[in-house]
Design a protein around this motif. Structure first.
Motif, short mmCIF file in Angstrom:
data_model
loop_
_atom_site.label_atom_id
_atom_site.label_comp_id
_atom_site.label_asym_id
_atom_site.label_seq_id
_atom_site.Cartn_x
_atom_site.Cartn_y
_atom_site.Cartn_z
N THR A 197 100.05 130.55 -11.50
CA THR A 197 98.64 130.38 -11.14
C THR A 197 98.52 130.52 -9.62
OG1 THR A 197 98.84 127.98 -10.82
CG2 THR A 197 98.31 128.76 -13.04
N THR A 198 97.28 130.59 -9.15
CA THR A 198 97.05 130.62 -7.70
C THR A 198 97.57 129.35 -7.05
OG1 THR A 198 95.07 131.97 -8.06
CG2 THR A 198 95.32 130.93 -5.91
N GLY A 199 97.46 128.23 -7.75
CA GLY A 199 98.00 126.98 -7.23
C GLY A 199 99.50 127.06 -7.00
N ALA A 200 100.20 127.79 -7.87
CA ALA A 200 101.63 127.98 -7.68
C ALA A 200 101.91 128.76 -6.41
CB ALA A 200 102.24 128.69 -8.89
N CYS A 201 101.06 129.74 -6.10
CA CYS A 201 101.19 130.47 -4.83
C CYS A 201 101.06 129.52 -3.64
CB CYS A 201 100.12 131.56 -4.72
SG CYS A 201 100.32 132.95 -5.82
N VAL A 202 100.08 128.62 -3.73
CA VAL A 202 99.86 127.65 -2.65
C VAL A 202 101.08 126.74 -2.50
CG1 VAL A 202 98.45 125.71 -1.89
CG2 VAL A 202 97.35 127.72 -2.90
N ILE A 203 101.62 126.27 -3.60
CA ILE A 203 102.79 125.38 -3.55
C ILE A 203 103.97 126.10 -2.92
CG2 ILE A 203 104.49 124.17 -4.95
CD1 ILE A 203 102.20 123.57 -6.93
N ALA A 204 104.24 127.32 -3.37
CA ALA A 204 105.37 128.08 -2.81
C ALA A 204 105.19 128.32 -1.32
CB ALA A 204 105.50 129.42 -3.55
N ALA A 259 109.81 133.02 -3.14
CA ALA A 259 109.45 131.84 -3.93
C ALA A 259 108.19 132.11 -4.75
CB ALA A 259 109.24 130.64 -3.01
N THR A 260 107.27 132.90 -4.18
CA THR A 260 106.02 133.20 -4.89
C THR A 260 106.27 134.02 -6.14
OG1 THR A 260 104.76 133.14 -2.81
CG2 THR A 260 103.77 134.31 -4.67
N ILE A 261 107.09 135.06 -6.04
CA ILE A 261 107.31 135.94 -7.19
C ILE A 261 108.00 135.20 -8.33
CG2 ILE A 261 109.56 136.85 -6.54
CD1 ILE A 261 106.63 138.97 -7.81
N THR A 306 97.71 135.91 -8.40
CA THR A 306 98.94 135.56 -7.67
C THR A 306 99.49 136.74 -6.87
OG1 THR A 306 100.49 136.13 -9.45
CG2 THR A 306 99.52 133.92 -9.50
N ARG A 307 98.81 137.87 -6.88
CA ARG A 307 99.30 139.05 -6.16
C ARG A 307 98.86 138.99 -4.71
NH1 ARG A 307 98.54 144.65 -9.09
NH2 ARG A 307 100.00 143.57 -10.48
N THR A 308 99.66 138.34 -3.88
CA THR A 308 99.40 138.26 -2.45
C THR A 308 99.88 139.54 -1.77
OG1 THR A 308 101.53 137.15 -2.16
CG2 THR A 308 99.58 135.74 -2.44
N VAL A 309 99.71 139.64 -0.46
CA VAL A 309 100.06 140.87 0.26
C VAL A 309 101.52 141.27 0.05
CG1 VAL A 309 100.37 141.86 2.56
CG2 VAL A 309 98.23 140.73 1.99
N PRO A 310 102.51 140.37 0.26
CA PRO A 310 103.90 140.79 0.05
C PRO A 310 104.18 141.25 -1.38
CG PRO A 310 103.81 138.71 1.24
CD PRO A 310 102.44 138.97 0.73
N VAL A 311 103.61 140.54 -2.36
CA VAL A 311 103.81 140.93 -3.75
C VAL A 311 103.15 142.27 -4.04
CG1 VAL A 311 103.42 140.25 -6.15
CG2 VAL A 311 103.98 138.51 -4.45
#
Length: 234
Positions: free
Chosen positions: A99-106, A174-176, A186-191
């Motif tokens: 989830t997006t929250g998981a992105c924030v945690i990572a 960690a995000t991936i 969850t697809r941020t810039v690096p991903v």
């Protein structure tokens, strides 16, 4: 912002969405880290105990661990089959991972050491005689911290927040693992860069996102240096 003619001329709407998601994730990561970071920074700056080295080692661990390992540990801790994941599912009916929250945690976890270390150094630079004067005037420890220590350490706190923000923007490993690669969530810039490099014809989009990422990171680093210089002058 989406729909801006200037941005639309350079970036696609999907790329703008990826950038805005990354900015939101990084901002939330810093926001949830700030209070714990200040408290731990103060503790590590003022606490004189053999266990301080252990606490500092734990805090700095995400900085030296491979990000993929950090993500695996977070997934092992927060996955739906684990205790915290089951408790979260019972309370909310949802899950933390992917989830997006998981992105924030990572992003928060990998940026936390930079935040804490900057705050620790800034608080160590505060003249303790000023705190002693405040205490002698009848102020308690908390009041002295809020009215004397924290304002004097503010440039370092801001510098740490900026560095943590920049690190959160660039978080991938960690995000991936913890959040996956879900478009719009969850697809941020690096991903997104990683995804585009594995798609035929995606090099141009990856290059545009890389340029934006470099510009954002450079601005954050320069801002952090300026804030650190202000702290040294103060």
């Amino acid at each position: 912002m989406p729909g801006s003619p200037c941005l639309d001329a350079v970036l696609s709407s999907a790329e703008v969405g990826v950038i805005l998601l990354s900015l939101r994730v990084a901002a939330f990561a810093v926001a949830v880290s700030l209070v714990p970071g200040i408290l731990l920074g103060w503790l590590l700056a003022r606490w004189r105990h053999p266990l301080r080295a252990v606490v500092q080692g734990v805090v700095m661990l995400p900085l030296v661990l491979p990000p993929v390992v950090t993500g695996y540990l977070l997934l092992d801790l927060l996955g739906r089959s684990r205790l915290l994941g089951r408790v979260w599912h019972t309370l909310t009916g949802g899950q933390i991972a992917y989830t997006t929250g998981a992105c924030v945690i990572a992003a928060a976890v990998v940026g936390f050491p930079l935040l804490v270390e900057a705050i620790r150094l800034s608080i160590r630079g505060v003249d303790r005689r000023l705190e002693q004067v405040s205490r002698s005037l009848g102020r308690g420890r908390l009041d002295t911290f809020l009215r004397v220590t924290l304002p004097l350490a503010r440039p370092g706190v801001l510098a740490g927040a900026v560095l943590s923000f920049a690190r959160a923007l660039g978080e991938f490993g960690a995000t991936i693992v913890l959040a996956g690669n879900i478009a719009g969530e969850t697809r941020t810039v690096p991903v997104a860069v990683y995804t585009l490099l594995n798609v035929r014809g995606g090099e141009a989009g990856a290059t545009r996102l890389v340029v934006v990422s470099v510009l954002l990171a450079f601005a954050a680093v320069v801002g952090s240096f300026r804030l650190s210089a202000r702290r040294r002058r103060a």
